[in-house]
Design a protein around this motif. Structure first.
Motif, PDB file in Angstrom:
ATOM      1  N   LEU A 246       0.851  -1.186   0.000  1.00 43.46           N
ATOM      2  CA  LEU A 246       0.000   0.000   0.000  1.00 43.46           C
ATOM      3  C   LEU A 246       0.888   1.237   0.000  1.00 43.46           C
ATOM      4  O   LEU A 246       1.831   1.335   0.787  1.00 43.46           O
ATOM      5  CB  LEU A 246      -0.899  -0.006   1.237  1.00 43.46           C
ATOM      6  N   GLY A 247       0.599   2.158  -0.894  1.00 44.91           N
ATOM      7  CA  GLY A 247       1.388   3.382  -0.972  1.00 44.91           C
ATOM      8  C   GLY A 247       0.563   4.526  -1.516  1.00 44.91           C
ATOM      9  O   GLY A 247      -0.638   4.404  -1.748  1.00 44.91           O
ATOM     10  N   TYR A 248       1.221   5.653  -1.718  1.00 40.84           N
ATOM     11  CA  TYR A 248       0.535   6.827  -2.265  1.00 40.84           C
ATOM     12  C   TYR A 248       1.545   7.756  -2.915  1.00 40.84           C
ATOM     13  O   TYR A 248       2.751   7.641  -2.682  1.00 40.84           O
ATOM     14  CB  TYR A 248      -0.242   7.562  -1.174  1.00 40.84           C
ATOM     15  N   LYS A 249       1.028   8.651  -3.723  1.00 36.76           N
ATOM     16  CA  LYS A 249       1.823   9.716  -4.325  1.00 36.76           C
ATOM     17  C   LYS A 249       1.148  11.040  -4.015  1.00 36.76           C
ATOM     18  O   LYS A 249      -0.081  11.148  -4.070  1.00 36.76           O
ATOM     19  CB  LYS A 249       1.931   9.550  -5.847  1.00 36.76           C
ATOM     20  N   LYS A 250       1.951  12.020  -3.725  1.00 40.39           N
ATOM     21  CA  LYS A 250       1.483  13.382  -3.499  1.00 40.39           C
ATOM     22  C   LYS A 250       1.745  14.159  -4.785  1.00 40.39           C
ATOM     23  O   LYS A 250       2.865  14.188  -5.278  1.00 40.39           O
ATOM     24  CB  LYS A 250       2.261  13.989  -2.326  1.00 40.39           C
ATOM     25  N   ILE A 251       0.684  14.746  -5.329  1.00 39.08           N
ATOM     26  CA  ILE A 251       0.764  15.402  -6.630  1.00 39.08           C
ATOM     27  C   ILE A 251       0.374  16.871  -6.470  1.00 39.08           C
ATOM     28  O   ILE A 251      -0.663  17.175  -5.880  1.00 39.08           O
ATOM     29  CB  ILE A 251      -0.193  14.723  -7.631  1.00 39.08           C
ATOM     30  N   GLN A 252       1.193  17.764  -7.002  1.00 37.98           N
ATOM     31  CA  GLN A 252       0.861  19.183  -6.908  1.00 37.98           C
ATOM     32  C   GLN A 252      -0.111  19.571  -8.008  1.00 37.98           C
ATOM     33  O   GLN A 252       0.073  19.216  -9.163  1.00 37.98           O
ATOM     34  CB  GLN A 252       2.111  20.051  -7.004  1.00 37.98           C
ATOM     35  N   GLY A 253      -1.174  20.301  -7.613  1.00 37.16           N
ATOM     36  CA  GLY A 253      -2.140  20.799  -8.585  1.00 37.16           C
ATOM     37  C   GLY A 253      -1.489  21.799  -9.516  1.00 37.16           C
ATOM     38  O   GLY A 253      -0.459  22.392  -9.198  1.00 37.16           O
ATOM     39  N   SER A 254      -2.056  22.015 -10.653  1.00 40.31           N
ATOM     40  CA  SER A 254      -1.436  22.841 -11.681  1.00 40.31           C
ATOM     41  C   SER A 254      -1.361  24.328 -11.327  1.00 40.31           C
ATOM     42  O   SER A 254      -0.292  24.888 -11.251  1.00 40.31           O
ATOM     43  CB  SER A 254      -2.157  22.657 -13.006  1.00 40.31           C
ATOM     44  N   LYS A 255      -2.486  24.956 -11.094  1.00 37.48           N
ATOM     45  CA  LYS A 255      -2.474  26.411 -10.906  1.00 37.48           C
ATOM     46  C   LYS A 255      -2.583  26.819  -9.444  1.00 37.48           C
ATOM     47  O   LYS A 255      -1.975  27.784  -9.021  1.00 37.48           O
ATOM     48  CB  LYS A 255      -3.624  27.053 -11.678  1.00 37.48           C
ATOM     49  N   ASP A 256      -3.372  26.072  -8.678  1.00 33.19           N
ATOM     50  CA  ASP A 256      -3.678  26.516  -7.330  1.00 33.19           C
ATOM     51  C   ASP A 256      -2.659  26.071  -6.287  1.00 33.19           C
ATOM     52  O   ASP A 256      -2.792  26.393  -5.124  1.00 33.19           O
ATOM     53  CB  ASP A 256      -5.074  26.064  -6.916  1.00 33.19           C
ATOM     54  N   ALA A 257      -1.642  25.330  -6.684  1.00 33.10           N
ATOM     55  CA  ALA A 257      -0.594  24.835  -5.796  1.00 33.10           C
ATOM     56  C   ALA A 257      -1.145  23.925  -4.695  1.00 33.10           C
ATOM     57  O   ALA A 257      -0.448  23.629  -3.747  1.00 33.10           O
ATOM     58  CB  ALA A 257       0.207  25.990  -5.205  1.00 33.10           C
ATOM     59  N   GLN A 258      -2.396  23.506  -4.814  1.00 35.05           N
ATOM     60  CA  GLN A 258      -2.962  22.556  -3.869  1.00 35.05           C
ATOM     61  C   GLN A 258      -2.408  21.174  -4.196  1.00 35.05           C
ATOM     62  O   GLN A 258      -2.184  20.835  -5.347  1.00 35.05           O
ATOM     63  CB  GLN A 258      -4.481  22.535  -3.968  1.00 35.05           C
ATOM     64  N   PHE A 259      -2.193  20.376  -3.169  1.00 34.98           N
ATOM     65  CA  PHE A 259      -1.715  19.018  -3.376  1.00 34.98           C
ATOM     66  C   PHE A 259      -2.884  18.043  -3.406  1.00 34.98           C
ATOM     67  O   PHE A 259      -3.877  18.221  -2.721  1.00 34.98           O
ATOM     68  CB  PHE A 259      -0.741  18.610  -2.265  1.00 34.98           C
ATOM     69  N   TYR A 260      -2.733  17.018  -4.226  1.00 36.74           N
ATOM     70  CA  TYR A 260      -3.684  15.925  -4.305  1.00 36.74           C
ATOM     71  C   TYR A 260      -2.936  14.641  -4.006  1.00 36.74           C
ATOM     72  O   TYR A 260      -1.707  14.585  -4.109  1.00 36.74           O
ATOM     73  CB  TYR A 260      -4.322  15.852  -5.699  1.00 36.74           C
ATOM     74  N   TYR A 261      -3.672  13.616  -3.657  1.00 37.68           N
ATOM     75  CA  TYR A 261      -3.060  12.343  -3.304  1.00 37.68           C
ATOM     76  C   TYR A 261      -3.684  11.243  -4.145  1.00 37.68           C
ATOM     77  O   TYR A 261      -4.870  11.270  -4.442  1.00 37.68           O
ATOM     78  CB  TYR A 261      -3.276  12.055  -1.813  1.00 37.68           C
ATOM     79  N   GLU A 262      -2.848  10.289  -4.507  1.00 41.69           N
ATOM     80  CA  GLU A 262      -3.282   9.145  -5.302  1.00 41.69           C
ATOM     81  C   GLU A 262      -2.841   7.886  -4.552  1.00 41.69           C
ATOM     82  O   GLU A 262      -1.671   7.767  -4.183  1.00 41.69           O
ATOM     83  CB  GLU A 262      -2.637   9.221  -6.680  1.00 41.69           C
ATOM     84  N   ILE A 263      -3.772   6.983  -4.293  1.00 40.92           N
ATOM     85  CA  ILE A 263      -3.467   5.759  -3.564  1.00 40.92           C
ATOM     86  C   ILE A 263      -3.039   4.673  -4.546  1.00 40.92           C
ATOM     87  O   ILE A 263      -3.649   4.503  -5.601  1.00 40.92           O
ATOM     88  CB  ILE A 263      -4.677   5.294  -2.730  1.00 40.92           C
ATOM     89  N   TYR A 264      -1.995   3.941  -4.163  1.00 43.62           N
ATOM     90  CA  TYR A 264      -1.468   2.842  -4.964  1.00 43.62           C
ATOM     91  C   TYR A 264      -1.590   1.547  -4.175  1.00 43.62           C
ATOM     92  O   TYR A 264      -1.244   1.502  -2.998  1.00 43.62           O
ATOM     93  CB  TYR A 264       0.002   3.072  -5.306  1.00 43.62           C
ATOM     94  N   ILE A 265      -2.093   0.519  -4.828  1.00 35.95           N
ATOM     95  CA  ILE A 265      -2.115  -0.817  -4.250  1.00 35.95           C
ATOM     96  C   ILE A 265      -1.324  -1.723  -5.184  1.00 35.95           C
ATOM     97  O   ILE A 265      -1.602  -1.776  -6.386  1.00 35.95           O
ATOM     98  CB  ILE A 265      -3.555  -1.338  -4.060  1.00 35.95           C
ATOM     99  N   ASN A 266      -0.331  -2.385  -4.614  1.00 35.00           N
ATOM    100  CA  ASN A 266       0.558  -3.261  -5.384  1.00 35.00           C
ATOM    101  C   ASN A 266       1.151  -2.522  -6.582  1.00 35.00           C
ATOM    102  O   ASN A 266       1.216  -3.038  -7.692  1.00 35.00           O
ATOM    103  CB  ASN A 266      -0.170  -4.531  -5.813  1.00 35.00           C
ATOM    104  N   ASP A 267       1.553  -1.280  -6.334  1.00 36.26           N
ATOM    105  CA  ASP A 267       2.202  -0.401  -7.319  1.00 36.26           C
ATOM    106  C   ASP A 267       1.284   0.099  -8.435  1.00 36.26           C
ATOM    107  O   ASP A 267       1.752   0.686  -9.404  1.00 36.26           O
ATOM    108  CB  ASP A 267       3.440  -1.065  -7.935  1.00 36.26           C
ATOM    109  N   ASP A 268      -0.027  -0.136  -8.324  1.00 34.23           N
ATOM    110  CA  ASP A 268      -0.985   0.355  -9.319  1.00 34.23           C
ATOM    111  C   ASP A 268      -1.898   1.403  -8.683  1.00 34.23           C
ATOM    112  O   ASP A 268      -2.411   1.194  -7.577  1.00 34.23           O
ATOM    113  CB  ASP A 268      -1.853  -0.784  -9.854  1.00 34.23           C
ATOM    114  N   PRO A 269      -2.122   2.528  -9.380  1.00 36.78           N
ATOM    115  CA  PRO A 269      -3.048   3.524  -8.830  1.00 36.78           C
ATOM    116  C   PRO A 269      -4.472   2.979  -8.848  1.00 36.78           C
ATOM    117  O   PRO A 269      -4.837   2.209  -9.734  1.00 36.78           O
ATOM    118  CB  PRO A 269      -2.908   4.709  -9.789  1.00 36.78           C
ATOM    119  N   ILE A 270      -5.256   3.353  -7.846  1.00 38.51           N
ATOM    120  CA  ILE A 270      -6.643   2.904  -7.816  1.00 38.51           C
ATOM    121  C   ILE A 270      -7.569   4.105  -7.789  1.00 38.51           C
ATOM    122  O   ILE A 270      -7.202   5.191  -7.358  1.00 38.51           O
ATOM    123  CB  ILE A 270      -6.941   1.974  -6.624  1.00 38.51           C
TER     124      ILE A 270
END
Length: 118
Positions: free
Chosen positions: A64-88
């Motif tokens: 189980l893992g995740y990636k922190k992704i910066q939004g394009s214009k608003d500099a807000q961060f988003y998160y993406e959950i990964y299970i077995n190295d695949d995003p869900i």
């Protein structure tokens, strides 16, 4: 006349949405709620009723893992959950027969049931 036809065409296309990210990118609070659910289980059901020939499939959670992704214009961060190295996408994940996206209130989810038999 062409504009009217084009407008109707666009509306009809949107009535039956294809498989698309509905709850793939999460705000921090939603991410924490969902991550905690996955952290406390060994399996989940992957099911996309909007996809052709999709059937509910039980999957083991090995990693189980995740990636922190910066939004394009608003500099807000988003998160993406990964299970077995695949995003869900939470809209297509079920724990104990309940849709994870609906459970953690990630936003409007279209075309998926809240509960499935597991």
């Amino acid at each position: 006349m062409i504009k009217k036809f084009f407008s109707i065409f666009v509306i009809l296309l949107n009535l039956n949405p294809a498989h698309a990210d509905q709850c793939g990118y999460l705000d921090y609070e939603t991410f924490l709620r969902a991550y905690d659910l996955f952290k406390n289980t060994d399996v989940y059901i992957d099911y996309c009723p909007l996809c052709d020939d999709s059937i509910p499939t039980e999957k083991s959670i090995e990693k189980l893992g995740y990636k922190k992704i910066q939004g394009s214009k608003d500099a807000q961060f988003y998160y993406e959950i990964y299970i077995n190295d695949d995003p869900i996408d939470l809209a297509y994940a079920y724990i104990d027969g309940r849709n994870v996206g609906i459970l953690v209130k990630c936003g409007e989810i279209i075309g998926v049931p809240e509960f499935i038999d597991n």
